[in-house]
Each structure stands twice: as C-alpha cells, then as structure tokens.
Design an enzyme around this catalytic site. Structure first.
Site, mmCIF file in Angstrom:
data_model
loop_
_atom_site.group_PDB
_atom_site.id
_atom_site.type_symbol
_atom_site.label_atom_id
_atom_site.label_comp_id
_atom_site.label_asym_id
_atom_site.label_seq_id
_atom_site.Cartn_x
_atom_site.Cartn_y
_atom_site.Cartn_z
ATOM 1 N N GLU A 87 25.325 42.279 35.611
ATOM 2 C CA GLU A 87 26.637 42.871 35.869
ATOM 3 C C GLU A 87 26.754 44.207 35.147
ATOM 4 O OE1 GLU A 87 30.270 39.881 36.170
ATOM 5 O OE2 GLU A 87 29.174 39.666 34.289
ATOM 6 N N GLY A 110 32.322 45.356 33.381
ATOM 7 C CA GLY A 110 32.931 44.275 34.162
ATOM 8 C C GLY A 110 32.114 42.999 34.053
#
Ligand SMILES: *Cc1c(COP(=O)(O)O)cnc(C)c1O
Length: 315
Positions: A204, A208
């Site tokens: 990721e 986030g």
C-alpha cells in the site's frame, strides 16, 4: 457467507478466456541483481483498458441472468473499474451506466463514452455518487457492480495470479498492490491452490495504510481518503469479503512512499520500456527497495495497470 474459492477463479479463467488478454510475464536482469532474487513481473498494464480490472468486470457481467443483462450494469468510479465495466458491457451487448465525477480527466470521460456507456456526471464535493448510482439501479432495474467487494469480481482478478503460476511454477513470494483488496484476495485464492507455500505480501502507499492497520489489528480500519499519487489505492477501507480472504491468506502488508513510486515508474520506463501508473508500481517498489530480504527467492510481482497521462509521467 458468499462461497468463493479456487474453483471460482478457475471458472472465471474459462469465462474470460479469449476475451481478456493473457498478459506477458517480464523479467529484468537489473531487478534480479538489485534484489538478489529471481523476479517475475506479471504485466497487466498490457490488459484491455490498461489494467487487470477488465478481468473482474467481464467475469461479473457474464454471470448476470438474462433479465439482468437486459437491464444492464451500473458502476461508480473515476478510474479503471469504470472503463472495465463499460467495455465488458459493450462486449456482452448490455447497456451500462457509469457515474463519474464532473471534473474527471476529459480523456477518461471520452473513453468511457466510446465504450458505449451512458455517463452520469456528479459534483464530487456536493453530491453522493452512491446515491446517484442507487437511483440508476432503482430506475432501470440495473445491477451495481462494485469495484472489489464482490465474489465474481474477486474471482476474475484471481486469474492474474493463476496465469502467472502457470507460467513460472511455484514461487516463494507474490507481491500485490492493495486498494480495496479485490486483486490480492483473488490472487491469494489462486496461490493457495497453485503455489501453497508462496507468501502473499500486500503493498500500500504509506499515506494510506488502512489494509496494513486492518490486517495487523484483526478488524477493518477506516481512514480518510489518503493523499498519494497511487490513485488506484486511494480507498479508505478494504471490503468485508476481501478482508476475510486477506485475513486467511495474506502474510503481511508493507508500504512504500510516493517517492519510491516515482523512482519505480522511471525504472519501468527506462529499463523495461513499459509505462506503468503509480498504483501499478506499488508491488514492484516494495521488492526493488528490499523491504523484505528476498535473496535467493523466486518472486512474483503484479504490475496492475498502465493508465497514466503523459504529462504526469513526464513530471
Ligand atoms: C483498482 C486498482 C488497484 C487496486 O485494486 P483492488 O482490487 O481495489 O485492491 C490497483 N492498481 C490498479 C491499476 C487499479 O486499477
């Protein structure tokens, strides 16, 4: 609970056979030298609509009943899922309605319309796209196709890893980017059957890391929409169904920075001569920055998409 397993992925592979492209698996001597591993890049930037999303969309729409086919599909998205649903609908002879922000890149609006979709524009700051989509569903009897939290979508995305393992044989690691988790959930189901010892690592953007927090805490964590150049991973939470599969089959989730994504885009362009969008660089950036020691390992990397405008790529 919706039943979804390797058989769903195998059935999806039959459904998309001859319609979705079997994308190439590339290698790079420089990537192998830098990591000490044997790295195999599964290149979905070459998929129809430029991203793996076509697989899940086509599989999901193919499974509509005849009545639902006549009423058509609805999706809300500014990104690759919208175009994937629009093209899948066109190929299957169904109507589609795509709810998109009024300030979407003009090229994306034009592309979605060119696939035959009816585009409904909304104001991102003052209107609720889900409510607009629900209205389109109610008025037409059409079916909403969610971008990740749906069994047929997950099964379709899993064909990415199925094809990869068929080509490379068993792997020690598979790195997959995570937005809502449809891609990694499907790939993990394929790996569990075709390469059961393979560790599945999600990647990721650092800004986030909701899936990382969710997996490590054991419950879905929701965060504000993250600021990152990886626009395909700007989700604020993973799905219910995708999270269940991730909890069972994903070993860990790591993060990379936007600067690492920029460097990875440059590597793909300069060294491998391929155009990859920022989100598509997540998995590769984790491998190339040696966040996990991969020396001597056989490693798969999903390159999820290539839709980036040239000005952004240039900068
Ligand atoms: C949608 C998308 C993702 C994220 O996929 P999920 O199934 O939501 O995790 C990653 N990369 C690209 C290019 C995408 O379009």
């Amino acid at each position: 609970m919706t039943q979804i397993n390797y058989a769903s992925v195998a059935a999806a592979a039959q459904t998309i056979n001859g319609v979705a492209l079997r994308t190439p698996v590339l290698t790079s001597r420089q990537a192998n030298e830098q990591t000490g591993a044997q790295v195999h890049f599964k290149c979905e930037n070459f998929q129809r609509v430029g991203a793996f999303k076509f697989r899940g969309a086509y599989n999901a729409l193919s499974r509509f009943t005849d009545q639902h086919k006549r009423a058509g599909a609805v999706a809300f998205s500014s990104g690759n899922h919208a175009q994937a649903v629009a093209l899948a609908a066109q190929l299957l002879g169904m109507p589609s309605v795509i709810v998109m922000p009024a300030d979407s890149v003009p090229g994306k609006l034009a592309a979605t319309r060119a696939y035959g979709a009816e585009v409904i524009l909304y104001d991102r700051f003052n209107e609720d796209r889900e409510a607009i989509a629900r209205r389109a569903v109610a008025e037409r009897g059409a079916t909403l196709v969610p971008p990740f939290d749906h069994a047929d979508v997950i099964a379709g995305q899993g064909t990415v890893a199925k094809e990869l393992f068929e080509e490379t044989g068993a792997l020690d690691y598979l790195f997959v980017c995570v937005g809502g988790g449809g891609l990694i959930a499907g790939c993990a189901l394929a790996a569990a059957e075709l390469s059961p010892a393979c560790k599945i690592i999600g990647v990721e953007p650092q800004a986030g890391n909701d899936a990382q927090l969710s997996l490590r805490s054991g419950a879905i964590v929701r965060i504000p929409v993250p600021q990152t150049i990886a626009d395909g991973a700007q989700t604020s939470a993973v799905g219910q169904l995708t999270f269940q599969i991730m909890q069972r089959l994903v070993a860990d989730i790591v993060t990379v920075t936007d600067d690492q994504l920029r460097a990875q885009m440059r590597f793909f362009a300069e060294r491998m001569k391929i155009v990859v969008e920022p989100t598509g660089c997540l998995a590769a950036a984790a491998v190339m920055n040696r966040i996990i020691d991969l020396r001597g390992k056989r490693v798969g990397v999903v390159v999820s998409g290539g839709n980036v405008d040239l000005a952004q790529l240039g900068s």
